[in-house]
Design a protein around this motif. Sequence first.
Motif, PDB file in Angstrom:
ATOM      1  N   VAL A 226     120.527-116.261 -21.395  1.00 33.97           N
ATOM      2  CA  VAL A 226     119.479-115.255 -21.588  1.00 33.97           C
ATOM      3  C   VAL A 226     119.085-115.039 -23.049  1.00 33.97           C
ATOM      4  O   VAL A 226     118.313-114.123 -23.346  1.00 33.97           O
ATOM      5  N   GLU A 227     119.578-115.855 -23.991  1.00 30.01           N
ATOM      6  CA  GLU A 227     119.263-115.659 -25.395  1.00 30.01           C
ATOM      7  C   GLU A 227     118.817-116.972 -26.036  1.00 30.01           C
ATOM      8  O   GLU A 227     119.169-118.053 -25.563  1.00 30.01           O
ATOM      9  N   LEU A 228     118.069-116.869 -27.139  1.00 31.09           N
ATOM     10  CA  LEU A 228     117.465-118.039 -27.763  1.00 31.09           C
ATOM     11  C   LEU A 228     117.766-118.131 -29.247  1.00 31.09           C
ATOM     12  O   LEU A 228     117.829-117.124 -29.948  1.00 31.09           O
ATOM     13  N   CYS A 229     117.915-119.352 -29.729  1.00 30.98           N
ATOM     14  CA  CYS A 229     117.884-119.689 -31.147  1.00 30.98           C
ATOM     15  C   CYS A 229     117.355-121.111 -31.253  1.00 30.98           C
ATOM     16  O   CYS A 229     116.977-121.724 -30.249  1.00 30.98           O
ATOM     17  N   THR A 230     117.332-121.644 -32.474  1.00 28.15           N
ATOM     18  CA  THR A 230     116.943-123.030 -32.731  1.00 28.15           C
ATOM     19  C   THR A 230     118.113-123.735 -33.406  1.00 28.15           C
ATOM     20  O   THR A 230     118.928-123.098 -34.071  1.00 28.15           O
ATOM     21  N   ALA A 231     118.219-125.055 -33.218  1.00 25.78           N
ATOM     22  CA  ALA A 231     119.256-125.859 -33.873  1.00 25.78           C
ATOM     23  C   ALA A 231     118.664-127.235 -34.145  1.00 25.78           C
ATOM     24  O   ALA A 231     117.571-127.567 -33.666  1.00 25.78           O
ATOM     25  N   TRP A 232     119.400-128.058 -34.889  1.00 25.28           N
ATOM     26  CA  TRP A 232     118.902-129.403 -35.192  1.00 25.28           C
ATOM     27  C   TRP A 232     120.055-130.346 -35.472  1.00 25.28           C
ATOM     28  O   TRP A 232     121.114-129.935 -35.917  1.00 25.28           O
ATOM     29  N   ARG A 233     119.816-131.621 -35.169  1.00 28.55           N
ATOM     30  CA  ARG A 233     120.819-132.653 -35.437  1.00 28.55           C
ATOM     31  C   ARG A 233     120.864-132.932 -36.922  1.00 28.55           C
ATOM     32  O   ARG A 233     119.840-133.230 -37.545  1.00 28.55           O
ATOM     33  N   VAL A 234     122.038-132.850 -37.493  1.00 33.83           N
ATOM     34  CA  VAL A 234     122.211-133.108 -38.920  1.00 33.83           C
ATOM     35  C   VAL A 234     123.068-134.368 -39.069  1.00 33.83           C
ATOM     36  O   VAL A 234     124.229-134.385 -38.661  1.00 33.83           O
TER      37      VAL A 234
END
Length: 413
Positions: A226-234
């Motif tokens: 029920v919650e959101l954020c953003t992430a990325w492959r490093v």
Amino acid sequence: MRRRSLLVAGVCALLGITGAGVAMASSDSAQPARGPASAPKLRLFHDVSGLEEPGAQPAGVLESVTGGSIERAASRTFSYAGADYVKVHFSRLALDDADKVVVSDVSKSEHYEYTRKDLENSDNWTMSVSGDRAVVQVVKARDDVFGIRSKLASMGVTVDKVARGQTATERAKADTDRKAQLAAAPHEESICGRTNETENAACYKSSDPVAYANSKPVARLLINGVELCTAWRVGSQNRMLTNHHCFTTTREAKSTEVWFNYECASCNGGSTLRPTKVMGDQVLATDDILDYTLFSVKNFAQIQSFGFLEIDDRAPVRGEELYIPQHPRGAPTVITTEDSTERSGNCAVSEPSYDGYAANTDMSYYCDTDGGSSGSPVISRRTNKVIALHHFGGCPNSGVRIDRIADQLRNLM
């Protein structure tokens, strides 16, 4: 002139999902067993009166289910009109070891298979399916003439709750409430200037193919259903980077879905591409002051084709042009490249050394972000490498300088 993407992205998210891509569930699929992660109440060094501590963006609704029993060799559909995903939880798993539970969308183009052990290892949660309906089917592994054994042993499963995406009405109300809060005080993510300068990622396929390619390693996080954020492959290994205020522990990572390829199919909106979903796995490092969490994912091979970003381990320069691929409010991927507050019209570094949770940890900019953009990569136009990890707003917005983070992560990259 291109259409502004937050409106378009919202439309494309509602119109449907196309394309292919089915991921098989692993034994560590998901375990939403805790409330939202939150950063410790640290004093911010920059003085923005009324600024709230950041946290994961609320995104969905937890629904109780009554009468959710499903016998072996039977199926049931759980419908929530207008929701953009449905994620199922079981309170009972009366199954033989080789029985399967299959969860799919109505078209069965997205489906996940689980054994009883798989579900027990995921705290009885499944991966979400996109759309507003989830079909749950119990497939028995051995013959049971007339179903007598199943009935005598009361075999089957029981669904007791689902996590679902918000409906259009709920999103509109949340947007109205958010605007009212913004009018009263600054908040943790900010759109600076009179217009929202973000655009759908698809708008850059031809006009800016490098920026578009660098949006592919950026993922939407669905935390605890029920919650959101953003992430990325490093880097090229199994490494993802997001904010500490999104989640901090391996248990929370295992309850986090990581969506790649979640973008509008065209610049003007329409349907979205079929996302490739994997689960978070291990938290490898986390820090409250620099507000980062480094983690790995399950089924890494499924997301390797989306590429990775490199870090630019140096101090940023005032006026250096930027762009930010992100998932504001969980929308399909958008990219901020423009900034009407800058004389050049381009998103750029405002202050190379800016106070965050400690003095001089951050750099600032007026590039537009919004709730759910936390954890996005801030990329230098000059090198096309990441120079900051976005985490704060308030106009200026700010990200933790990646050279500060790199000092702590050299042995893990």
